[in-house]
Design an enzyme around this catalytic site. Sequence first.
Site, PDB file in Angstrom:
ATOM      1  N   ARG A  37       0.814  -1.267   0.106  1.00 15.23           N
ATOM      2  CA  ARG A  37       0.081  -0.113  -0.090  1.00 15.23           C
ATOM      3  C   ARG A  37       0.761   1.412  -0.021  1.00 15.23           C
ATOM      4  NH1 ARG A  37      -4.172  -2.051  -2.252  1.00 15.23           N
ATOM      5  NH2 ARG A  37      -4.782  -3.912  -1.399  1.00 15.23           N
ATOM      6  N   HIS A  67       8.123  -7.232  -6.539  1.00 14.23           N
ATOM      7  CA  HIS A  67       6.644  -6.567  -7.305  1.00 14.23           C
ATOM      8  C   HIS A  67       6.820  -5.255  -6.469  1.00 14.23           C
ATOM      9  CE1 HIS A  67       2.574  -5.888  -8.052  1.00 14.23           C
ATOM     10  NE2 HIS A  67       2.549  -7.387  -8.485  1.00 14.23           N
ATOM     11  N   TYR A  70       1.117  -1.585  -4.809  1.00 14.46           N
ATOM     12  CA  TYR A  70       0.055  -1.179  -5.612  1.00 14.46           C
ATOM     13  C   TYR A  70      -0.328   0.112  -5.733  1.00 14.46           C
ATOM     14  CZ  TYR A  70      -1.056  -6.159  -5.022  1.00 14.46           C
ATOM     15  OH  TYR A  70      -1.200  -7.543  -5.014  1.00 14.46           O
ATOM     16  N   HIS A 107       2.607  -2.763 -11.933  1.00 12.35           N
ATOM     17  CA  HIS A 107       1.134  -2.292 -12.597  1.00 12.35           C
ATOM     18  C   HIS A 107       1.436  -1.097 -13.277  1.00 12.35           C
ATOM     19  CE1 HIS A 107      -1.280  -4.994  -9.618  1.00 12.35           C
ATOM     20  NE2 HIS A 107      -0.331  -5.749 -10.289  1.00 12.35           N
ATOM     21  N   GLU A 142       3.025  -5.311 -16.103  1.00 20.85           N
ATOM     22  CA  GLU A 142       2.137  -6.560 -16.010  1.00 20.85           C
ATOM     23  C   GLU A 142       0.753  -6.392 -16.667  1.00 20.85           C
ATOM     24  OE1 GLU A 142      -0.529  -8.760 -12.454  1.00 20.85           O
ATOM     25  OE2 GLU A 142       1.445  -7.502 -11.980  1.00 20.85           O
ATOM     26  N   ASP A 176       0.014 -12.208 -16.536  1.00 22.47           N
ATOM     27  CA  ASP A 176      -0.969 -12.776 -15.341  1.00 22.47           C
ATOM     28  C   ASP A 176      -2.034 -13.264 -16.231  1.00 22.47           C
ATOM     29  OD1 ASP A 176      -2.945 -12.794 -13.454  1.00 22.47           O
ATOM     30  OD2 ASP A 176      -1.793 -11.784 -12.159  1.00 22.47           O
ATOM     31  N   HIS A 179      -5.545 -12.133 -15.099  1.00 21.14           N
ATOM     32  CA  HIS A 179      -5.721 -10.602 -15.592  1.00 21.14           C
ATOM     33  C   HIS A 179      -6.247 -10.649 -17.076  1.00 21.14           C
ATOM     34  CE1 HIS A 179      -3.290  -8.624 -12.341  1.00 21.14           C
ATOM     35  NE2 HIS A 179      -4.298  -9.299 -11.758  1.00 21.14           N
ATOM     36  N   HIS A 211       2.558 -14.732 -14.051  1.00 18.80           N
ATOM     37  CA  HIS A 211       1.619 -14.922 -12.743  1.00 18.80           C
ATOM     38  C   HIS A 211       0.532 -15.928 -13.149  1.00 18.80           C
ATOM     39  CE1 HIS A 211       2.661 -10.704 -11.128  1.00 18.80           C
ATOM     40  NE2 HIS A 211       3.386 -11.501 -10.841  1.00 18.80           N
ATOM     41  N   ASP A 224     -11.010  -8.861 -12.022  1.00 17.60           N
ATOM     42  CA  ASP A 224      -9.549  -9.292 -11.206  1.00 17.60           C
ATOM     43  C   ASP A 224      -9.848  -9.733  -9.950  1.00 17.60           C
ATOM     44  OD1 ASP A 224      -6.895  -9.394 -10.371  1.00 17.60           O
ATOM     45  OD2 ASP A 224      -6.622  -7.515 -10.212  1.00 17.60           O
ATOM     46  N   HIS A 226      -8.521 -13.462  -8.079  1.00 14.96           N
ATOM     47  CA  HIS A 226      -7.835 -14.567  -8.247  1.00 14.96           C
ATOM     48  C   HIS A 226      -8.591 -15.780  -7.536  1.00 14.96           C
ATOM     49  CE1 HIS A 226      -3.805 -12.361  -8.972  1.00 14.96           C
ATOM     50  NE2 HIS A 226      -4.712 -11.765  -9.670  1.00 14.96           N
ATOM     51  N   GLU A 256      -0.116 -16.432  -7.338  1.00 15.63           N
ATOM     52  CA  GLU A 256      -0.717 -15.496  -6.608  1.00 15.63           C
ATOM     53  C   GLU A 256      -1.962 -15.795  -6.003  1.00 15.63           C
ATOM     54  OE1 GLU A 256       1.489 -11.450  -8.251  1.00 15.63           O
ATOM     55  OE2 GLU A 256      -0.343 -12.185  -9.399  1.00 15.63           O
TER      56      GLU A 256
END
Length: 279
Positions: A37, A67, A70, A107, A142, A176, A179, A211, A224, A226, A256
Amino acid sequence: MLTIGCHLSSAKGYLRMAKDAVSIDANTFQFFTRNPRGGRAKALDPADVAAFSAFASEHGIERILAHAPYTMNPASDKPQTREFALMALGEDLARMEETPHQLYNMHPGSAVGRPVAEAVARIADALNEVLRPDQTTTLLLETMAGKGSEVGRSFEELAAIIAQVKLSGHVGVCLDTCHVWDAGYDIAADLDGVLEEFDRVIGLRRLRAIHLNDSLNPCGARKDRHARIGEGQIGFAALAAVANHPALRDLPFYLETPQPDLAGYAFEIARLREARQGE
């Protein structure tokens, strides 16, 4: 050999992540560079990095994937948001050189009410500011599911970013499976066709990581969410086919999927290794 791992907590350092990976028969892993975050990254411990390098060499871990958080949005036109993105990108890429020749995934960002073309240009401008000619890290954009105003919902959007990056040799793509499925690419019924389109628009040479996730949604839902491997709409057979496809099988795969603990990842890794063909 199938190179496969999962997302691990970086709180205890590189060596702990590598040991956790080996404990579930993984030979790669993914981790957040900082709190997903946002916020500042914890300082690296040189002793931990050295111990990790030795352990990884002994246990066949050649590839790791960092990674980005986000909240990083280089597409934003808000000064504070963009400043954070540039700070995080520059700092993370510098830190990645402590473990050379690895991968860094992000992203692309969100347009937030602005035209996609403007967002694409801002993302490319940010990459032009932070990429360095001598870096060994490959930055991966991604593929995204298409929810909201996020950029990267199509191969064309990713290609447009890469086309505006001066040091594009340092840029690749992480595909991904959840995605692209949610974005409308039917990898269950037409994997060959999807990969042919990727090759035509972006080029398979830029595809550097996968991914591997199932999806709770039907193809094209743009949501989105998962799912565990084999428990979603894509299905185990289709995802095993991704891991076995001649154009993909030598890439590193990262799970993930929503799991309560490492045992869930161990189960998925074992199933996918069993489904591996020609080994």
